[in-house]
Design a protein around this motif. Structure first.
Motif, mmCIF file in Angstrom:
data_model
loop_
_atom_site.group_PDB
_atom_site.id
_atom_site.type_symbol
_atom_site.label_atom_id
_atom_site.label_comp_id
_atom_site.label_asym_id
_atom_site.label_seq_id
_atom_site.Cartn_x
_atom_site.Cartn_y
_atom_site.Cartn_z
ATOM 1 N N ALA A 70 0.819 -1.218 0.000
ATOM 2 C CA ALA A 70 0.000 0.000 0.000
ATOM 3 C C ALA A 70 0.851 1.266 0.000
ATOM 4 O O ALA A 70 0.672 2.160 0.820
ATOM 5 N N ILE B 17 -3.802 -2.656 -4.441
ATOM 6 C CA ILE B 17 -3.948 -3.485 -3.238
ATOM 7 C C ILE B 17 -4.385 -4.909 -3.595
ATOM 8 O O ILE B 17 -3.893 -5.885 -3.010
ATOM 9 N N ASP C 256 -1.322 -6.839 -5.447
ATOM 10 C CA ASP C 256 -0.006 -6.685 -4.836
ATOM 11 C C ASP C 256 0.691 -8.046 -4.857
ATOM 12 O O ASP C 256 0.134 -9.054 -5.307
ATOM 13 N N TYR D 280 -8.454 -1.624 3.912
ATOM 14 C CA TYR D 280 -7.072 -1.915 4.308
ATOM 15 C C TYR D 280 -6.556 -0.648 4.981
ATOM 16 O O TYR D 280 -5.901 0.189 4.390
#
Length: 722
Positions: free
Chosen positions: A346, A433, A436, A661
């Protein structure tokens, strides 16, 4: 601070010597390089060596450092120039930086063996080589001046970018001497300045890159704008391993500013005049996916496989004494199982890469921690020889290990191959995200035996999870083990007479794993420091005193522990609902003790009020940077402890943006105190140490406040309700 983006092509093919010099050509000045053998002084291949850096001093007196490391907020572009300026006797602002091009033979980190910035290794890799390079340059400049004056070099010294002949008061600027210095013999033995003579090293220096970042002059990868560039964003298969089945792009093509729809095997991209149009076009697409084999995968499936793996033996990472025998004879046995989740990076700057594919050559603009890796993988994706791929590196708006990977660049090349002209591919936050490459999920099964006094006489740990090294650098994965996966689980600071650790490699299906800030220790330090606290509790002893009794052989570890306890007022009482927890570690070549003071509310929510950190990282280059790095690492770790978790459901990542998140908010940030232990030892690593220790310190503090032991992250407030 300025960045020279000219190509340092003059640095190809240097001969094999400890100090190498390219003679001045047409009065261009002094070009000096230090070449060190790979690793512990061994050659790579026949004539290949791994140089660390170059210094170039022009006839105008400008000092240019070709920087083999990257700046992603950690202060590298200030601290490493301090090493050069110190030995060259110049002001810090006199050093200009140019990004090193991709070249593993010239610019690999000697401690890693690859051209990469990570594992808290930039300063450690640069500490001696770069100082020796600068010191050699200084000696040669002095020799040139002495030769011109016809005096003994011993009567001359360097000062503020000049060579001074003390008896006569004569002075010559470095620029005036550069061409002559280039013809001086390279010194065989280079004496480095002793610590007591340091003028820059150890002093607080203002960040050289700060002004550009404040006024907008700094150029990150996402800022690259070659003429005629188009902007693209993309959607990749929501299930890793899935494929694109069909696309209805009728509505997308009707969006003003949309220029092209690019179809790939497992993704679709919208190319437009600007990001707004690209996003609207992407939202207008009607996409059908073939989700593939992992469509039913859930986090619990992976956790179950890892837990079962800890019941089977694996390669032995470290063995001391006879742990099984000592365990059988122990007065008390303590056992625990720990789970750590997948975590995303992130980064503030989402994944992006600009590519101009011209058929027979390819050019990339990107911010990467591993530029040679990007070049090699981009060349493969482009179907071109490596020498036909040019990569321009830039400042990075957050790396944390994510930009050690080249998947973003590869994806951009795949898109660019279908676009006429340069295209910048920018991932949305959701795409960033949900696609990833994640910190691995870990499961540990650990046990210890205590004698009648509560002292540990046996320690047995078996853990299971992914080995990122096995994929990223296969040569470093040997006999089922690698140094990253085991760091923090072995070679502990404590004196443990019978010690046994095993690692079982399990690669999870349907989700890619990668390095995450503090890498192996992010998992291992949590387990070891949580468990040593459990042993103290089982023995009925104070946690600091318990640790201290195991540190008689390790004075540096004991010193940071004692000072942390003192600065945190360890034994002073706290209000009800509050507790203190401690963690001690030696990872990345640095000793760090952290004390967290937390409060647990009646609803189970946890607030970290204060964190006290005591660091012995050897010689401190820039104390301001060290403090900032620890603060940053603590924030990263507190976020992970309170909120960090990536979960899979039906093969999909459930978290999508900062609402699901969550990051630590400003109003949640603890007060952080940093105390540095003075040391003349070589520098240790800084960028990651603060993250690995804070999570167990918080969990141990929660136990002190509530009596409830946390063995699974992130903290579950429901389990802590009054």
């Amino acid at each position: 601070m300025t960045f020279d983006r000219s190509s340092p092509g003059a640095y190809a093919d240097l001969s094999r010597r400890n100090f190498l010099i390219n003679s001045a050509v047409a009065g261009s000045g002094l070009v000096l390089s230090l070449s060190l053998p790979f690793g512990q002084g061994k050659a790579v291949g026949n004539d290949s060596f791994v140089p660390n850096a170059f210094i170039r001093i022009g006839t105008d007196g400008q000092i240019v450092l070709t920087m083999p490391y990257v700046e992603m907020g950690q202060g590298t572009y200030t601290s490493i120039p301090m090493l050069i300026a110190e030995e060259l006797e110049v002001g810090l602002k006199q050093v200009r930086i140019e990004h090193a091009p991709p070249n593993e033979k010239l610019y690999a980190n000697p401690l890693l063996g690859v051209q990469a910035t990570g594992n808290s290794n930039a300063i450690r890799g640069a500490w001696k080589p770069l100082r020796e390079t600068a010191a050699a340059a200084r000696i040669m400049l002095i020799a040139a001046a002495a030769s011109r004056w016809g005096v003994d070099a011993g009567s001359c010294h360097a000062d503020a970018g000049e060579v001074v002949h003390a008896p006569s008061g004569r002075r010559l600027r470095y620029g005036e001497l550069a061409a002559e210095a280039a013809r001086m013999p390279v010194p065989k033995d280079v004496a480095l300045k002793p610590a007591e003579e340091f003028k820059l090293i150890g002093t607080p220096a203002k960040r050289l890159d700060a002004s550009g970042k404040v006024n907008g002059a700094a150029v990150y990868g996402i800022d690259a704008r070659p003429p005629g560039v188009k902007i693209a964003t993309l959607a990749q298969s929501p299930v890793f391993g899935g494929r694109l089945k069909s696309v209805d792009d009728t509505a997308a093509k009707a969006v003003r500013g949309v220029r092209q729809i690019v179809r790939l095997d497992d993704a679709v991209a919208v190319v437009a005049d600007h990001m707004g149009a690209a996003k609207k076009g992407l939202e207008a697409l009607k996409v059908e996916w073939d989700e593939g084999a992992h469509a039913g995968l859930g986090t619990q499936d992976i956790a179950r496989e890892l837990e079962q793996a800890t019941r089977k033996s694996g390669p032995v990472a470290q063995n001391i004494g006879d742990a099984d025998k000592a365990m059988a004879n122990a007065a008390m046995r303590v056992e625990a199982s720990y789970h750590l989740p997948f975590l995303a990076h992130a980064t503030m700057e989402p994944m992006n890469c600009t590519v101009h594919f011209r058929g027979t050559e390819c050019e990339l603009w990107v911010g990467t921690q591993a530029i040679a890796r990007v070049q090699a993988m981009a060349a493969k994706a482009a179907g071109l020889p490596v020498e036909k791929v040019t990569v321009h590196n830039h400042l990075i708006g957050g790396g944390f290990g994510r930009r050690l990977e080249a998947d973003g660049a590869v994806r951009a090349v795949e898109v660019a191959k279908q676009v006429d002209g340069p295209v910048k591919v920018v991932w949305t936050r959701e795409e960033d995200i949900q696609h990833d490459m994640y910190r691995p999920y870990w499961v540990d099964r650990i046990a210890a035996g205590l004698d009648k006094s509560g002292k540990p006489v046996a320690w047995i740990n078996r853990f299971a999870g992914s080995s990122v090294i096995a994929r990223w650098l296969p040569s470093a994965f040997k006999d089922g083990l690698d140094p990253d996966t085991t760091e923090g689980a072995i070679d502990l600071v404590y004196a443990l007479p019978n010690f046994h650790v095993e690692y079982v490699r399990i690669e999870p299906p349907g989700i890619p794993t990668a390095f995450w800030r503090s890498v192996g220790p992010s998992h291992n330090v949590f387990v070891t420091e949580s468990f040593i606290d459990e042993l103290a509790a089982a023995a009925g002893q104070d946690e600091v005193a318990y640790r201290r009794a195991l540190l008689d052989h390790n004075p540096r570890a004991k010193a940071v522990l004692d000072l942390a306890a003192e600065k945190a007022s360890w034994s002073s009482p706290l209000p009800k609902g509050r507790g203190r927890g401690i963690a001690l570690q030696y990872v990345f070549g640095s000793y760090l003790a952290q004390v967290a003071e937390v409060e647990v509310a009646k609803d189970g929510s946890v607030r970290v009020h204060r964190v006290v950190c005591v660091m012995d990282c050897g010689t401190v280059i820039n104390p301001d940077t060290v403090e900032a790095q620890i603060q940053s690492g603590v924030m990263f770790g507190v976020t992970a402890a309170l909120y960090g978790e990536i979960t899979l459901k039906n093969g999909r990542i459930e978290q999508a943006n900062f609402d699901t998140y969550q990051m630590l908010r400003i109003n949640e940030a603890p007060a952080i105190e940093v105390h540095l232990v003075k040391s003349t030892e070589p520098p240790g690593g800084m960028g990651e140490a603060g993250t690995s220790g804070i999570v167990p310190a918080i969990c141990n503090a929660v136990f002190a406040a509530t009596g409830k032991r946390l063995r699974k992250m992130p903290i579950d407030s429901n389990a802590l309700k009054a």
